[in-house]
Motif scaffolding. Structure first.
Motif, mmCIF file in Angstrom:
data_model
loop_
_atom_site.group_PDB
_atom_site.id
_atom_site.type_symbol
_atom_site.label_atom_id
_atom_site.label_comp_id
_atom_site.label_asym_id
_atom_site.label_seq_id
_atom_site.Cartn_x
_atom_site.Cartn_y
_atom_site.Cartn_z
ATOM 1 N N ASP A 319 -25.083 -47.505 0.962
ATOM 2 C CA ASP A 319 -24.216 -47.598 -0.220
ATOM 3 C C ASP A 319 -24.934 -47.156 -1.491
ATOM 4 O OD1 ASP A 319 -25.752 -49.874 0.483
ATOM 5 O OD2 ASP A 319 -24.755 -51.072 -1.052
ATOM 6 N N ILE A 320 -26.283 -47.091 -1.430
ATOM 7 C CA ILE A 320 -27.038 -46.609 -2.591
ATOM 8 C C ILE A 320 -28.011 -45.501 -2.160
ATOM 9 C CG2 ILE A 320 -26.853 -48.659 -4.059
ATOM 10 C CD1 ILE A 320 -29.540 -49.607 -2.943
ATOM 11 N N ALA A 321 -27.570 -44.665 -1.210
ATOM 12 C CA ALA A 321 -28.418 -43.596 -0.673
ATOM 13 C C ALA A 321 -28.866 -42.654 -1.789
ATOM 14 C CB ALA A 321 -27.666 -42.817 0.394
ATOM 15 N N HIS A 322 -30.133 -42.190 -1.699
ATOM 16 C CA HIS A 322 -30.691 -41.344 -2.760
ATOM 17 C C HIS A 322 -30.321 -39.873 -2.589
ATOM 18 C CE1 HIS A 322 -33.681 -40.408 0.315
ATOM 19 N NE2 HIS A 322 -34.142 -39.439 -0.462
ATOM 20 N N LYS A 323 -29.770 -39.506 -1.418
ATOM 21 C CA LYS A 323 -29.317 -38.129 -1.151
ATOM 22 C C LYS A 323 -28.062 -38.201 -0.307
ATOM 23 C CE LYS A 323 -33.631 -35.389 -0.961
ATOM 24 N NZ LYS A 323 -34.442 -34.529 -0.071
ATOM 25 N N ASP A 324 -27.406 -37.034 -0.134
ATOM 26 C CA ASP A 324 -26.256 -37.000 0.769
ATOM 27 C C ASP A 324 -26.755 -36.983 2.217
ATOM 28 O OD1 ASP A 324 -27.136 -34.416 1.269
ATOM 29 O OD2 ASP A 324 -25.497 -33.437 0.201
ATOM 30 N N PHE A 325 -25.824 -37.111 3.169
ATOM 31 C CA PHE A 325 -26.184 -37.220 4.584
ATOM 32 C C PHE A 325 -27.000 -36.022 5.054
ATOM 33 C CE2 PHE A 325 -25.262 -36.539 9.122
ATOM 34 C CZ PHE A 325 -25.721 -37.741 9.634
ATOM 35 N N LYS A 326 -26.546 -34.821 4.666
ATOM 36 C CA LYS A 326 -27.235 -33.610 5.116
ATOM 37 C C LYS A 326 -28.688 -33.595 4.640
ATOM 38 C CE LYS A 326 -26.959 -28.544 4.959
ATOM 39 N NZ LYS A 326 -26.239 -27.378 4.405
ATOM 40 N N GLY A 327 -28.901 -33.942 3.377
ATOM 41 C CA GLY A 327 -30.247 -33.939 2.813
ATOM 42 C C GLY A 327 -31.168 -34.952 3.477
ATOM 43 N N ILE A 328 -30.651 -36.153 3.708
ATOM 44 C CA ILE A 328 -31.474 -37.195 4.333
ATOM 45 C C ILE A 328 -31.792 -36.843 5.773
ATOM 46 C CG2 ILE A 328 -31.446 -39.603 5.140
ATOM 47 C CD1 ILE A 328 -30.206 -40.402 2.516
ATOM 48 N N MET A 329 -30.824 -36.291 6.503
ATOM 49 C CA MET A 329 -31.064 -35.919 7.897
ATOM 50 C C MET A 329 -32.067 -34.774 8.004
ATOM 51 S SD MET A 329 -29.700 -38.129 9.723
ATOM 52 C CE MET A 329 -30.176 -37.352 11.265
ATOM 53 N N GLU A 330 -32.065 -33.869 7.043
ATOM 54 C CA GLU A 330 -33.081 -32.803 7.043
ATOM 55 C C GLU A 330 -34.475 -33.398 6.886
ATOM 56 O OE1 GLU A 330 -31.918 -30.155 3.938
ATOM 57 O OE2 GLU A 330 -30.443 -29.083 5.179
ATOM 58 N N ASP A 331 -34.601 -34.365 5.983
ATOM 59 C CA ASP A 331 -35.884 -35.048 5.790
ATOM 60 C C ASP A 331 -36.284 -35.813 7.051
ATOM 61 O OD1 ASP A 331 -35.847 -34.092 3.219
ATOM 62 O OD2 ASP A 331 -35.213 -35.994 2.302
ATOM 63 N N PHE A 332 -35.293 -36.471 7.670
ATOM 64 C CA PHE A 332 -35.567 -37.255 8.879
ATOM 65 C C PHE A 332 -36.076 -36.359 10.007
ATOM 66 C CE2 PHE A 332 -34.199 -38.852 13.020
ATOM 67 C CZ PHE A 332 -34.826 -40.089 13.030
ATOM 68 N N LYS A 333 -35.399 -35.247 10.245
ATOM 69 C CA LYS A 333 -35.791 -34.353 11.348
ATOM 70 C C LYS A 333 -37.165 -33.745 11.106
ATOM 71 C CE LYS A 333 -31.049 -33.282 12.692
ATOM 72 N NZ LYS A 333 -29.950 -32.287 12.659
ATOM 73 N N LEU A 334 -37.515 -33.554 9.851
ATOM 74 C CA LEU A 334 -38.821 -33.003 9.519
ATOM 75 C C LEU A 334 -39.937 -34.004 9.808
ATOM 76 C CD1 LEU A 334 -40.171 -30.489 8.213
ATOM 77 C CD2 LEU A 334 -40.015 -31.687 6.024
ATOM 78 N N ARG A 335 -39.705 -35.256 9.460
ATOM 79 C CA ARG A 335 -40.740 -36.286 9.604
ATOM 80 C C ARG A 335 -40.762 -36.935 10.990
ATOM 81 N NH1 ARG A 335 -43.594 -38.801 5.557
ATOM 82 N NH2 ARG A 335 -43.229 -38.105 3.418
ATOM 83 N N PHE A 336 -39.602 -37.024 11.633
ATOM 84 C CA PHE A 336 -39.499 -37.807 12.876
ATOM 85 C C PHE A 336 -39.074 -36.922 14.056
ATOM 86 C CE2 PHE A 336 -38.725 -40.595 9.287
ATOM 87 C CZ PHE A 336 -39.498 -41.719 9.565
ATOM 88 N N LYS A 337 -39.759 -35.791 14.228
ATOM 89 C CA LYS A 337 -39.421 -34.873 15.321
ATOM 90 C C LYS A 337 -39.523 -35.563 16.677
ATOM 91 C CE LYS A 337 -40.866 -30.671 12.907
ATOM 92 N NZ LYS A 337 -41.870 -29.575 12.825
ATOM 93 N N PHE A 338 -40.454 -36.496 16.797
ATOM 94 C CA PHE A 338 -40.664 -37.196 18.071
ATOM 95 C C PHE A 338 -39.536 -38.166 18.395
ATOM 96 C CE2 PHE A 338 -42.735 -39.415 14.622
ATOM 97 C CZ PHE A 338 -42.451 -40.745 14.827
ATOM 98 N N LEU A 339 -38.597 -38.375 17.473
ATOM 99 C CA LEU A 339 -37.444 -39.247 17.726
ATOM 100 C C LEU A 339 -36.142 -38.445 17.784
ATOM 101 C CD1 LEU A 339 -38.117 -42.437 15.552
ATOM 102 C CD2 LEU A 339 -38.402 -42.165 18.018
ATOM 103 N N GLU A 340 -36.246 -37.192 18.198
ATOM 104 C CA GLU A 340 -35.052 -36.342 18.228
ATOM 105 C C GLU A 340 -34.000 -36.853 19.209
ATOM 106 O OE1 GLU A 340 -36.388 -32.489 19.336
ATOM 107 O OE2 GLU A 340 -37.133 -33.106 21.307
#
Length: 461
Positions: A319-340
């Protein structure tokens, strides 16, 4: 809940020795103890046996009102005392009687007349004489004890049994064991089966990402103390519940800080978190969507692989996300490749967003985590995979799989019986994992391939 003879709440102000007494009754170190006031914050529960009868014992937080966090601790502790069958009100015998102790004792006594005044830290006979000044409480039952020296504990246990003695209940608990042995054994097997089928879920993440709020949302109630103060949870908090008839046990683990900030109690907390993960099936990795991910998030996520857990990624505070879904998921996939392979949900524990969806995902991931592939089907899939993409040779020598078998689940682990097991490259294993995922839904769980020789069942790669 298992049958219990009665419930006992240990209550008192900070540093009276409540957690030490709790551990003494449990005959093991369950609760973290320390000289730092306020070590226990959430209610800690355990089933103990007193002369063969089962009791539920509660270790409560220290009663103090110095800030909002301790006010919540105070409230939870008082509620536990009011609903218990017996209160053990613990005081520190090495300090004179305190006015606040008397006020709390009288308030509890009005709500629950089954209350003992237990004077701890009475280590010798001389101190036992000094303990008489606590008679000004006017308590009907007073017990000088020393938890550290194991003095007076047996007398206290006998008094508990005497106070809560209920012959009718005892007969019900022990009824017809000899006459109905077959029924008794069936009941025991059923209980064991129930324990085996429970899903153990660890809620992990760094401090203040909303783990305790998530636990409360999943349990539809205020079961864990929530506070903006980082590090509120120290002891892991176990709470049982149900999801669509499936028994689950949630554990809200202590928040993890950077190594340089892990001092004192938090070293114990980190150790407890690891102990929890050893008996966990599924990890809910809670990430704070209101701020960018940090390196510590990645390190905590690494525990999932270390303990071979199923996983669901929970992006809390959406409810207070700092980015939209697309932006956060891009960051997530970059940092957490091992949790794909992990499903990712956006939630708000505070307002209940997507909690039901998370519950459904827990059941789905646990099914995948526990799944066992029929041997014939597995071998057909491996044969097809190696036909489409043959295993690279080892310096011109053919490498082949004789057969495959799934020897373990939780998570699925598959042995490839081969002529040259050491020649199977990790990249080919990754290909097999991806190929298998195309055939089965293994979202939320690792799939592990182990290469073994025909006569070498100890070799792992």
């Amino acid at each position: 809940m298992d049958k219990i003879y009665g419930s006992i709440a240990i209550i008192g102000r900070p540093n009276a020795g409540k957690s030490s007494l709790f551990n003494r009754f449990c005959k093991q170190r369950i609760a973290i103890t320390s000289e730092i006031a306020g070590t226990t914050r959430d209610i800690k529960k355990a089933t103990i046996s007193l002369q063969g009868l089962p009791f539920l014992i509660l270790d409560t937080g220290g009663l103090e009102n110095k800030d909002s966090l301790f006010a919540d601790v105070f409230k939870h502790s008082i509620q536990a005392g009011e609903s218990a069958d017996l209160i053990l009100y613990l005081v520190d015998g090495k300090t004179p009687p305190q006015t606040m102790d008397k006020e709390i004792f009288y308030a509890l006594e009005r709500k629950n007349p089954n209350i003992f005044l237990v004077i701890n830290k009475i280590d010798n006979d001389k101190e036992k004489q000094q303990a008489w000044e606590f008679m000004e409480f006017g308590a009907k039952q007073v017990f000088p004890i020393s938890v550290s020296h194991n003095r007076g504990i047996l007398e206290l246990e006998n008094a508990i049994l005497s106070t809560l003695k209920n012959d009718t209940l005892e007969q019900l608990l022990n009824a017809k064991v000899e006459e109905d042995l077959e029924e008794f054994l069936e009941s025991e097997n059923s209980t064991q089966s129930q324990e085996d089928s429970i899903i153990n879920i660890g809620i992990i993440g760094r401090v203040n990402v909303g783990k305790s709020s998530l636990l409360n949302a999943l349990l539809r109630g205020e079961r864990a103390i929530v506070s903006p103060i980082a590090g509120t949870t120290i002891d892991p908090v176990d709470e049982k519940g149900e999801i669509k008839g499936q028994l689950v046990n949630f554990v809200d683990t202590a928040g993890i800080r950077k190594r340089g900030k892990v001092e004192g109690l938090e070293k114990f907390a980190m150790q407890r978190t690891r102990e929890v993960l050893e008996r966990t099936d599924i990890a809910l990795l809670v990430l704070d969507a209101s701020a960018p991910f940090v390196e510590l998030d990645e390190k905590i996520a690494g525990l999932i692989d270390e303990y071979k857990l199923g996983v669901i990624v929970v992006l809390n505070k959406w409810d207070i996300a700092h980015k939209d879904f697309k932006g956060i998921m891009e960051d997530f996939k970059l940092r957490f490749k091992f949790l794909e392979y992990a499903p990712t949900l956006t939630i708000s524990a505070k307002n209940g967003r997507h909690i039901q969806k998370l519950e459904e995902e827990i059941l789905k991931v646990y099914y995948n985590f526990s799944y066992r592939i029929p041997t014939a089907k597995l071998n057909a899939i491996i044969k097809e995979a190696t036909s489409r993409h043959p295993i690279p040779s080892d310096h011109g020598k053919i490498v082949k799989v004789y057969y495959a078998t799934q020897f373990e689940s939780k998570p699925p682990q598959i042995a490839l019986i081969m002529n040259r097991p050491k020649s199977l490259h990790f990249s080919y294993k990754r290909y097999l994992v991806n190929f298998l995922r195309e055939q089965f839904d293994f979202s939320g769980t690792r799939v592990i391939f182990i290469a073994r020789g025909k006569n070498d069942f100890e070799e792992e790669s």
